[in-house]
Each structure stands twice: as C-alpha cells, then as structure tokens.
Write a protein that holds these residues in place. Structure first.
Motif, PDB file in Angstrom:
ATOM      1  N   ILE A 364      46.877  43.072  31.417  1.00  0.00           N
ATOM      2  CA  ILE A 364      46.189  43.634  32.578  1.00  0.00           C
ATOM      3  C   ILE A 364      44.777  43.072  32.694  1.00  0.00           C
ATOM      4  CG2 ILE A 364      45.182  45.641  31.411  1.00  0.00           C
ATOM      5  CD1 ILE A 364      46.891  45.637  34.870  1.00  0.00           C
ATOM      6  N   LEU A 365      44.200  42.616  31.574  1.00  0.00           N
ATOM      7  CA  LEU A 365      42.831  42.087  31.624  1.00  0.00           C
ATOM      8  C   LEU A 365      42.768  40.762  32.386  1.00  0.00           C
ATOM      9  CD1 LEU A 365      41.604  42.993  28.032  1.00  0.00           C
ATOM     10  CD2 LEU A 365      41.156  44.196  30.175  1.00  0.00           C
ATOM     11  N   PRO A 366      43.555  39.740  32.015  1.00  0.00           N
ATOM     12  CA  PRO A 366      43.505  38.520  32.827  1.00  0.00           C
ATOM     13  C   PRO A 366      44.041  38.735  34.234  1.00  0.00           C
ATOM     14  CG  PRO A 366      45.228  38.352  31.136  1.00  0.00           C
ATOM     15  CD  PRO A 366      44.391  39.557  30.807  1.00  0.00           C
ATOM     16  N   GLY A 368      43.781  41.546  35.998  1.00  0.00           N
ATOM     17  CA  GLY A 368      42.731  42.231  36.734  1.00  0.00           C
ATOM     18  C   GLY A 368      41.605  41.303  37.142  1.00  0.00           C
ATOM     19  N   ARG A 369      41.266  40.347  36.269  1.00  0.00           N
ATOM     20  CA  ARG A 369      40.228  39.365  36.616  1.00  0.00           C
ATOM     21  C   ARG A 369      40.692  38.491  37.781  1.00  0.00           C
ATOM     22  NH1 ARG A 369      36.081  37.796  32.971  1.00  0.00           N
ATOM     23  NH2 ARG A 369      35.795  39.298  31.289  1.00  0.00           N
ATOM     24  N   TRP A 370      41.969  38.110  37.760  1.00  0.00           N
ATOM     25  CA  TRP A 370      42.477  37.290  38.855  1.00  0.00           C
ATOM     26  C   TRP A 370      42.428  38.066  40.167  1.00  0.00           C
ATOM     27  CZ3 TRP A 370      46.351  37.984  42.383  1.00  0.00           C
ATOM     28  CH2 TRP A 370      46.637  36.880  43.203  1.00  0.00           C
ATOM     29  N   VAL A 371      42.855  39.332  40.141  1.00  0.00           N
ATOM     30  CA  VAL A 371      42.837  40.149  41.351  1.00  0.00           C
ATOM     31  C   VAL A 371      41.411  40.267  41.893  1.00  0.00           C
ATOM     32  CG1 VAL A 371      43.181  42.489  42.253  1.00  0.00           C
ATOM     33  CG2 VAL A 371      44.921  41.455  40.781  1.00  0.00           C
ATOM     34  N   MET A 372      40.444  40.523  41.003  1.00  0.00           N
ATOM     35  CA  MET A 372      39.054  40.672  41.441  1.00  0.00           C
ATOM     36  C   MET A 372      38.559  39.402  42.112  1.00  0.00           C
ATOM     37  SD  MET A 372      36.528  42.874  41.504  1.00  0.00           S
ATOM     38  CE  MET A 372      36.944  44.046  40.210  1.00  0.00           C
ATOM     39  N   ARG A 373      38.828  38.254  41.503  1.00  0.00           N
ATOM     40  CA  ARG A 373      38.356  36.986  42.084  1.00  0.00           C
ATOM     41  C   ARG A 373      39.052  36.704  43.415  1.00  0.00           C
ATOM     42  NH1 ARG A 373      35.575  32.568  41.090  1.00  0.00           N
ATOM     43  NH2 ARG A 373      34.862  33.470  39.126  1.00  0.00           N
TER      44      ARG A 373
END
Length: 555
Positions: A364-366, A368-373
């Motif tokens: 979920i961490l990578p 979630g970072r992709w979704v944010m970007r």
C-alpha cells in the motif's frame, strides 16, 4: 503438624542445643524474634558459604539480601504469624542451591532445618528432560508436543500445525554416516526455532520429522491460514541456505503440510497435517500444502495476487477513476480519485479485491505514493482547463501511509514537483487512522493545512467516533457513510444518525458530504437535512478521466 526430632526438641528446651545440633546431618539456623541470627551449626556454615563468627547477631535478611520478599521470607513470616511449622522446597539462586526447608516457630524465635537436595532436583530435571525433550536436538519430543497441542485445542483459539519432513534425508545417512545425519538434524532444529515466534512450539516428532505448533493466529480462518503460510514460506526460504557439515555444504529441503484448527482432537489434527505433508511431497517436494483444498486455493490465490501486485506496480497497470463530488445545487465541486487495477488477464480488478492484500503486504505504501503523484498531476493539468480549473481532488490515505515519518514531506514534494495547487487537494482519512498517536496526527495535519491542504473524515460514524479527538483535528469535512444514507429516506435509525452528523458538522464548522446517494429520494432527504455535498451513482459512478471530462462538458 511438623515436629522437630525429640533429641533436638529437648536440646532447645534446655537452651543448650549446640552439641546436639552440631551432630545432626541437617543444616540448622536459629533466629530470634527480630530475625537476628543467634545460632548456626557447621553444616549451615558450609552449605551457605558464610563464617559463623561473621554473621552471629546480624539480621538474617542483611546477610542474605537476595532472599528478602522471596519464598523464604514469606514462608518464615507465615510460620511466625500463624505459630505453625512450615515445610517447603526452594531454589536459592545466588548459590544455585536447592534446599528442603522445615521451620519451627517458638517463643524464642524460629529454628530452621534445611538440607541440600540439589542432586535430587538435578536427577528429577534429567528424568523430566528425558521424558519430554528430544535428547539429540533439545526440542520438545512427541509427548510434550501432544500435551501442548491438547492444551491449545482445548482453548478453542485459531491455530495451525505444520508437519515438516526433510526431503531425501536418508541420503546423508547412507553416504556420509549417521553422525553427519545427527549433525544435520541439530542444525535443522536450530534453523526452525529461528523462524518462528517465541510462543510457538517446535518439536521433533521422530526421525527426520518435525512439528511446528502455532497458536493464536488471528480472528478468522483466512487470517490463520495466511499467517501459517507466511511462517512455512520463511522456513522453506531458510532451508535454501546450505547446511555446513564438517566444512562441506549440504542442501536439505522441507516438505511442509499445514492444517488450521480451532479445537478438536489432537490425533485428527496430526493426521490432517501429515496428509497435507504427503501432498507437498507428491507436488514435487520443497513446497507447502494445505490439508483443506478450498483453503489451499484461497491462500494460493492471495499469494498469486500479491505477486501480481508487485509486478503491476512496475508495469504501470494501475489507473485512476474519478467520482464526481457534487454540490446540492447541482454544480460539481471536485472528484474523488479511486485506484483501479487494469490486470492483463483479469481485466479491471475492483479495489475490494486487492487493497486488503496491498495493506497486508505493505505494498500500500508504493501504491499510495503512485496514487498521490498521479492525482496531483491530473489536478495540475485540470488547472489549465476552464472546465476543471476550480475542481478539488480528494485522495484517500491509508493509515500505514499517513503514519510514515516522511508523509508530510512526500505530499509537499509531490505538490511542488507536479505544480498542483495545495488548496485544491483534499486528503481523506479514516477514523481508525486517527486513533493512533492523536498528537502526532494533529501535528502532521496542521503542517499540511498550513500549506493549503484540506482534510475530510471518511466513512464517518462507522468507526470509533469520539468528540474528544474530533474537536482537536483540523478537519474541513465529514463524509457520512453510505450505510446510513441507504436507509435514511425510509426514516429508520440511519436518518437520525444523518441528522446528528449534519448538526455536528455545523457545530464544528465543517461541511458535510453524503456518500452513496443512489436515488432521488435519498438526495431529497440529505438536501432537506442540510448536507452541502453528495456523491454516488445517482449522478455518476467513478469514471476514467476522458469520460469524466465529457460528463463535465455536458453539465
């Protein structure tokens, strides 16, 4: 009632016990009513490793401070307070001495007889070890395993049993000798212990067979199966490293059978684990198999999904869909970014199927970072289009993502790199996220809010709603969970909850959004109750960006 030997009793009455007490085999210590040592015979002097002339008249607890508030102290106090003899066995740790104690109170104080029983205790420990522990590996043996398994089953908690058999163990005995086979078994035992939790039991069941008993593995059968499989795979991975036997690398692999239990009969659980182990052998060895085919299928599917998730992150298989966030006057306020997985074989995979796996595997961490970007890039692009320039972008944030030490820095860096406006970004948090470290949560939210980012509390009312933290948090919006909206128009309890949440939002100066609005009656209700915003299938399902832009063009 315990009585001192007659000759000793007579000696005590005369007040001249020395000659009699020096001749007996017991160690003797006499204390007055103030716990001062008034007599010690030679055996006590030798056993306790003190000199009489140095301790006579001193308080016994000063001479032996390690015994204060321990079993000796409590037993002697009991004898004095009840005026009754006491007898017990105790281990005096400073001298590694097991003693058998008899203490007799009198008007003068307390007379204590004790003898060294260390040899007997060592023999008992040896007998116990031989009865319950494997002499080659030091692991619990079959008998102790059966006892522990029976106890675990009686509790009714979810657990699992792993039946492990070494593949081709006979080869090392035949080619290098039984002594080398014994060396391997000891190394296997050590490696198994290193891969399990401290509360788990690793036992040698016999020959080259080992059992791992796992207890308290979660609330559901799937939780237990997943936890057991993770440990089994750790064991398989650990066995991938060769065993160094007399300077030569020896490769040994395990076949592991797993059965999950929550009660039942020990023999039946063992039988199921044994059958699962033979399934692992039949599948090619060096593998893991579940007794329950359906459970095996579920666990395999989850494992395959995790592998696919890792691949998907590298292959760019994720896309964002956007669900409009509507003002009750019919205008569009923004959109919620929702991740979808465009799987090359399965097609579009819904979040409910892969988000839990992403959470459990920490992917979920990578993700979630992709979704944010991606969301910030779209937000920046929308700013250049008159149709979308005023829209907000709502992004869901997981608890593990939010509680990362660098979360704030990552969001601010993403905004700066993409050129997205911070005052158009709204982060959606869940109530469970807020329960951990409220102070740290508030501090992170305040730092982001100072940059212009706003916050919504998602699925409000379904978690641990608490006014004690709600008034402290810099929230801008409460989102009423869809479960309350679906029944609200029928005036059930959901309607009352909606009214309460709307009133609460107004009191805390927060806007209120109704989720899951699917019918006109539901929309009419939330408008009447004072909700300012809504989202749901009544207006639109989540859409790919081109379809969203087309929808906006027709508003």
């Amino acid at each position: 009632m315990l009585e001192p030997p007659q000759s000793q009793a007579a000696a005590l009455e005369t007040g001249c016990p020395a000659i009699t007490l020096e001749s007996i085999s017991d160690a003797v210590l006499m204390l007055d009513r103030d716990w001062n040592i008034r007599y010690m015979n030679g055996n006590a002097e030798r056993l306790l490793q003190v000199r009489r002339e140095e301790v006579m008249g001193r308080n016994v607890w000063e001479v032996f401070p390690e015994a204060v508030d321990g079993p000796y102290h409590r037993a002697y106090q009991q004898a004095v307070e009840t005026n009754s003899p006491v007898a017990f066995e105790e281990h005096y740790v400073p001298l590694d001495l097991w003693t058998e104690i008899r203490a007799y109170p009198s008007e003068a104080g307390l007379t204590i007889y004790f003898r060294d029983i260390s040899e007997r205790k060592a023999a008992e420990a040896q007998i116990h070890s031989m009865a319950f522990y494997d002499q080659l590996t030091g692991l619990p043996n079959r008998q102790l395993l059966l006892d522990r398994a029976g106890h675990a089953l009686s509790l009714g908690h979810l657990g699992a049993m792993l039946f492990i058999d070494l593949d081709n163990f006979k080869t090392i005995n035949d080619t290098r000798g039984h002594d080398k086979g014994d060396m391997l078994l000891r190394m296997v035992a050590a490696r198994l212990r290193a891969e399990v939790r401290g509360c788990d039991t690793v036992a040698r069941f016999g020959g080259d067979e080992f059992i791992v008993l796992l207890e308290d593995l979660g609330a559901t059968e799937n939780d237990a199966a997943t936890a057991a499989q993770e440990i089994a795979h750790k064991i398989v991975h650990a066995f991938g490293e060769p065993f160094a036997i007399d300077g030569t690398d020896h490769h040994s692999t395990p076949s592991i059978g797993i059965t999950v239990f929550s009660g039942g009969n020990v023999d039946e659980v063992l039988k199921r684990a044994d059958l699962a182990m033979y399934q692992a052998k039949a599948a090619g060895r060096n593998t893991v198999s579940f007794f329950d085919p359906a459970m095996q299928a579920r666990v395999n599917a989850r494992a395959a999904l995790e592998v696919d998730l890792r691949r998907a992150l590298g292959n760019g298989e994720f896309v964002l869909h956007y669900q409009p966030l509507m003002c009750v006057n019919g205008t569009m306020a923004g959109a919620e970014a929702l991740v979808r997985w465009s799987h090359p074989q399965r097609g579009m995979v819904p979040p409910a199927d892969f988000i839990p796996v992403a959470e459990e595997s920490n992917l979920i961490l990578p993700l979630g970072r992709w979704v944010m970007r991606e969301a910030c890039q779209r937000l920046a692009a929308w700013a250049g289009d008159a149709r979308t320039a005023g829209l907000e972008m709502a992004v869901n944030v997981s608890a593990s993502q939010f509680h990362r030490p660098d979360f704030v820095e990552h969001v601010l860096e993403t905004l700066a790199q993409t050129g997205a406006r911070a005052d158009r970004l709204r982060l959606e948090l869940t109530e469970s996220l807020l329960l951990k470290d409220v102070g740290g949560t508030v501090e992170k939210m305040q730092r982001l809010r100072a940059a212009g980012v706003s916050f919504a509390l998602d699925d409000f009312g379904t978690g641990y709603s608490s006014l004690s933290y709600l008034h402290r948090l810099p929230l801008d919006q409460l989102k009423i969970d869809r479960s309350f909206i679906w029944g609200a128009a029928k005036e059930d309890s959901g309607a009352a909850i909606v009214r309460i949440i709307v009133s609460l939002g107004k009191a805390l100066n927060m806007s209120v959004l109704a989720e899951g609005v699917e019918t006109q009656a539901q929309l009419d209700f939330v408008i009447a109750e004072g909700c300012q915003y809504y989202q749901g299938y009544l207006f639109s399902k989540p859409l790919p960006e081109p379809e969203l832009l087309a929808l906006i063009a027709n508003l």
